[in-house]
Design a protein around this motif. Structure first.
Motif, PDB file in Angstrom:
ATOM      1  N   TRP A  82    -167.044 -21.417  30.973  1.00 46.86           N
ATOM      2  CA  TRP A  82    -167.486 -20.828  32.242  1.00 46.86           C
ATOM      3  C   TRP A  82    -167.395 -21.833  33.381  1.00 46.86           C
ATOM      4  N   PHE A  83    -167.743 -23.109  33.096  1.00 47.95           N
ATOM      5  CA  PHE A  83    -167.688 -24.134  34.133  1.00 47.95           C
ATOM      6  C   PHE A  83    -166.381 -24.911  34.134  1.00 47.95           C
ATOM      7  N   SER A  84    -165.715 -24.974  32.998  1.00 49.48           N
ATOM      8  CA  SER A  84    -164.471 -25.745  32.950  1.00 49.48           C
ATOM      9  C   SER A  84    -163.348 -25.101  33.744  1.00 49.48           C
ATOM     10  N   VAL A  85    -163.444 -23.783  33.992  1.00 55.93           N
ATOM     11  CA  VAL A  85    -162.395 -23.130  34.785  1.00 55.93           C
ATOM     12  C   VAL A  85    -162.562 -23.412  36.270  1.00 55.93           C
ATOM     13  N   LEU A  86    -163.709 -23.931  36.670  1.00 58.37           N
ATOM     14  CA  LEU A  86    -163.961 -24.206  38.079  1.00 58.37           C
ATOM     15  C   LEU A  86    -163.129 -25.371  38.576  1.00 58.37           C
ATOM     16  N   HIS A  87    -162.773 -25.312  39.851  1.00 59.31           N
ATOM     17  CA  HIS A  87    -162.103 -26.448  40.485  1.00 59.31           C
ATOM     18  C   HIS A  87    -163.066 -27.632  40.452  1.00 59.31           C
ATOM     19  N   PRO A  88    -162.580 -28.834  40.117  1.00 60.73           N
ATOM     20  CA  PRO A  88    -163.460 -30.010  40.010  1.00 60.73           C
ATOM     21  C   PRO A  88    -164.355 -30.243  41.213  1.00 60.73           C
ATOM     22  N   GLU A  89    -163.870 -29.911  42.417  1.00 59.84           N
ATOM     23  CA  GLU A  89    -164.661 -30.148  43.622  1.00 59.84           C
ATOM     24  C   GLU A  89    -165.797 -29.142  43.787  1.00 59.84           C
ATOM     25  N   ASP A  90    -165.766 -28.048  43.028  1.00 56.38           N
ATOM     26  CA  ASP A  90    -166.797 -27.010  43.147  1.00 56.38           C
ATOM     27  C   ASP A  90    -167.797 -27.024  41.994  1.00 56.38           C
ATOM     28  N   SER A 109    -172.007 -16.755  45.386  1.00 51.52           N
ATOM     29  CA  SER A 109    -171.273 -17.991  45.634  1.00 51.52           C
ATOM     30  C   SER A 109    -169.782 -17.713  45.696  1.00 51.52           C
ATOM     31  N   GLU A 110    -169.070 -18.585  46.389  1.00 54.27           N
ATOM     32  CA  GLU A 110    -167.614 -18.541  46.442  1.00 54.27           C
ATOM     33  C   GLU A 110    -167.097 -19.881  45.963  1.00 54.27           C
ATOM     34  N   TYR A 111    -166.066 -19.856  45.144  1.00 60.21           N
ATOM     35  CA  TYR A 111    -165.573 -21.091  44.545  1.00 60.21           C
ATOM     36  C   TYR A 111    -164.117 -20.909  44.118  1.00 60.21           C
ATOM     37  N   ARG A 112    -163.511 -22.023  43.770  1.00 56.14           N
ATOM     38  CA  ARG A 112    -162.127 -22.002  43.309  1.00 56.14           C
ATOM     39  C   ARG A 112    -162.082 -22.138  41.788  1.00 56.14           C
ATOM     40  N   ILE A 113    -161.116 -21.471  41.194  1.00 50.28           N
ATOM     41  CA  ILE A 113    -160.892 -21.622  39.755  1.00 50.28           C
ATOM     42  C   ILE A 113    -159.436 -22.009  39.533  1.00 50.28           C
ATOM     43  N   THR A 114    -159.173 -22.531  38.360  1.00 46.16           N
ATOM     44  CA  THR A 114    -157.802 -22.861  37.977  1.00 46.16           C
ATOM     45  C   THR A 114    -157.437 -22.040  36.753  1.00 46.16           C
ATOM     46  N   SER A 121    -152.206 -21.221  33.960  1.00 48.44           N
ATOM     47  CA  SER A 121    -150.882 -21.525  34.514  1.00 48.44           C
ATOM     48  C   SER A 121    -150.932 -22.668  35.521  1.00 48.44           C
ATOM     49  N   GLY A 122    -152.153 -23.062  35.925  1.00 53.09           N
ATOM     50  CA  GLY A 122    -152.307 -24.102  36.935  1.00 53.09           C
ATOM     51  C   GLY A 122    -152.522 -23.537  38.327  1.00 53.09           C
ATOM     52  N   GLU A 123    -152.399 -22.219  38.463  1.00 50.82           N
ATOM     53  CA  GLU A 123    -152.590 -21.574  39.760  1.00 50.82           C
ATOM     54  C   GLU A 123    -154.068 -21.612  40.153  1.00 50.82           C
ATOM     55  N   MET A 124    -154.324 -21.960  41.413  1.00 48.03           N
ATOM     56  CA  MET A 124    -155.692 -21.972  41.919  1.00 48.03           C
ATOM     57  C   MET A 124    -155.974 -20.670  42.648  1.00 48.03           C
ATOM     58  N   ARG A 125    -157.157 -20.080  42.382  1.00 46.49           N
ATOM     59  CA  ARG A 125    -157.562 -18.850  43.034  1.00 46.49           C
ATOM     60  C   ARG A 125    -158.990 -18.989  43.534  1.00 46.49           C
ATOM     61  N   TRP A 126    -159.331 -18.205  44.560  1.00 45.39           N
ATOM     62  CA  TRP A 126    -160.696 -18.139  45.082  1.00 45.39           C
ATOM     63  C   TRP A 126    -161.410 -16.955  44.450  1.00 45.39           C
ATOM     64  N   VAL A 127    -162.656 -17.175  44.040  1.00 45.65           N
ATOM     65  CA  VAL A 127    -163.450 -16.126  43.405  1.00 45.65           C
ATOM     66  C   VAL A 127    -164.811 -16.041  44.086  1.00 45.65           C
ATOM     67  N   ARG A 181    -181.860 -14.850  32.210  1.00 46.02           N
ATOM     68  CA  ARG A 181    -180.532 -14.254  32.135  1.00 46.02           C
ATOM     69  C   ARG A 181    -179.996 -14.032  33.538  1.00 46.02           C
ATOM     70  N   ALA A 182    -178.676 -14.054  33.654  1.00 46.67           N
ATOM     71  CA  ALA A 182    -178.026 -13.747  34.924  1.00 46.67           C
ATOM     72  C   ALA A 182    -176.989 -12.665  34.688  1.00 46.67           C
ATOM     73  N   ASP A 183    -177.052 -11.612  35.473  1.00 49.45           N
ATOM     74  CA  ASP A 183    -176.077 -10.521  35.401  1.00 49.45           C
ATOM     75  C   ASP A 183    -175.356 -10.443  36.741  1.00 49.45           C
ATOM     76  N   GLY A 184    -174.051 -10.193  36.701  1.00 45.35           N
ATOM     77  CA  GLY A 184    -173.349 -10.097  37.968  1.00 45.35           C
ATOM     78  C   GLY A 184    -171.908  -9.666  37.827  1.00 45.35           C
ATOM     79  N   ILE A 185    -171.190  -9.770  38.926  1.00 38.94           N
ATOM     80  CA  ILE A 185    -169.768  -9.445  38.974  1.00 38.94           C
ATOM     81  C   ILE A 185    -169.027 -10.554  39.694  1.00 38.94           C
ATOM     82  N   SER A 186    -167.750 -10.728  39.363  1.00 35.09           N
ATOM     83  CA  SER A 186    -166.893 -11.713  40.020  1.00 35.09           C
ATOM     84  C   SER A 186    -165.594 -11.037  40.416  1.00 35.09           C
ATOM     85  N   ARG A 187    -165.116 -11.360  41.594  1.00 32.13           N
ATOM     86  CA  ARG A 187    -163.861 -10.767  42.054  1.00 32.13           C
ATOM     87  C   ARG A 187    -162.977 -11.824  42.692  1.00 32.13           C
TER      88      ARG A 187
END
Length: 216
Positions: free
Chosen positions: A45-53, A71-76, A79-85, A101-107
């Motif tokens: 869950w955290f390893s997909v995050l961009h290191p700066e976030d 929250s808004e953050y970057r993921i990798t 494929s190496g492609e960076m996206r904003w979530v 517990r935390a329940d939510g959605i990500s887009r």
């Protein structure tokens, strides 16, 4: 079901273990990973995050303050492609008063972020171009009041923003006396036809300078 058909990722995570309790199929599209990989590896869950976030989000999840979460953050992606979530959810409280517990959605909001960035660059470029070309703009309401104006207008007129004319009538007072009737007639005609006017006139600045202005 509706949840499995959603383009957004629906998730549920245990606090404080961060064990993924549920991850909808949309994880394949948004995160580029199979839902089961999140069950198998809680750290994913955290390893997909961009290191700066990572640090910023780690603090939020460590505190896990009960209530809404956004929250808004970057993921990798793999494929190496960076996206904003963008993630939105809620930290749910247990019997002890702490979040369990935390329940939510990500887009994926990458295109929105790119569009906003391009818009900001365009606005910055427009302000720079106006300053270089000594251009200014004003948006006028139907009653003649100034609704908004560019920062370059104060430079053009030669006054601080507090002393800037805020109505067409006040602007008229700054014109050379011999140009006022022509300006007034053109303004009335433009209002009647609901079209902008193309007009040249002299503007008298407080510093005594008289400048020629073309209004389009």
């Amino acid at each position: 079901s509706v949840v499995t058909a959603l383009p957004d990722v629906v998730w549920s995570i245990s606090i404080p273990s961060l064990k993924v309790l549920y991850m909808s199929p949309a994880a394949r599209t948004v995160f580029g990973r199979e839902p089961r990989t999140f069950y198998e590896n809680p750290n994913l869950w955290f390893s997909v995050l961009h290191p700066e976030d990572r640090g910023r989000l780690a603090v939020v999840w460590q505190k896990a303050e009960p209530g809404d979460y956004e929250s808004e953050y970057r993921i990798t992606k793999p494929s190496g492609e960076m996206r904003w979530v963008q993630s939105r959810g809620r930290f749910l409280v247990g019997a002890g008063g702490t979040a369990v517990r935390a329940d939510g959605i990500s887009r994926d909001i990458t295109e929105i972020v790119r569009l906003n960035h391009a818009l900001k660059e365009r606005e910055a470029g427009l302000r720079h171009a106006q300053a270089l070309a000594q251009l200014a703009h004003v948006i006028t309401a139907a009653d003649g009041g100034f609704e908004s104006w560019s920062e370059t207008l104060t430079q053009l007129v030669g006054v601080d923003v507090d002393l800037l004319p805020r109505t067409t009538r006040a602007w008229l007072e700054m014109l050379h006396p011999k140009d006022r009737d022509r300006f007034r007639r053109a303004s009335v005609e433009a209002a009647r036809r609901r079209k902008r006017t193309d007009l040249e006139y002299r503007l008298q600045r407080p510093d005594g300078r008289s400048i020629y202005v073309r209004q389009i």
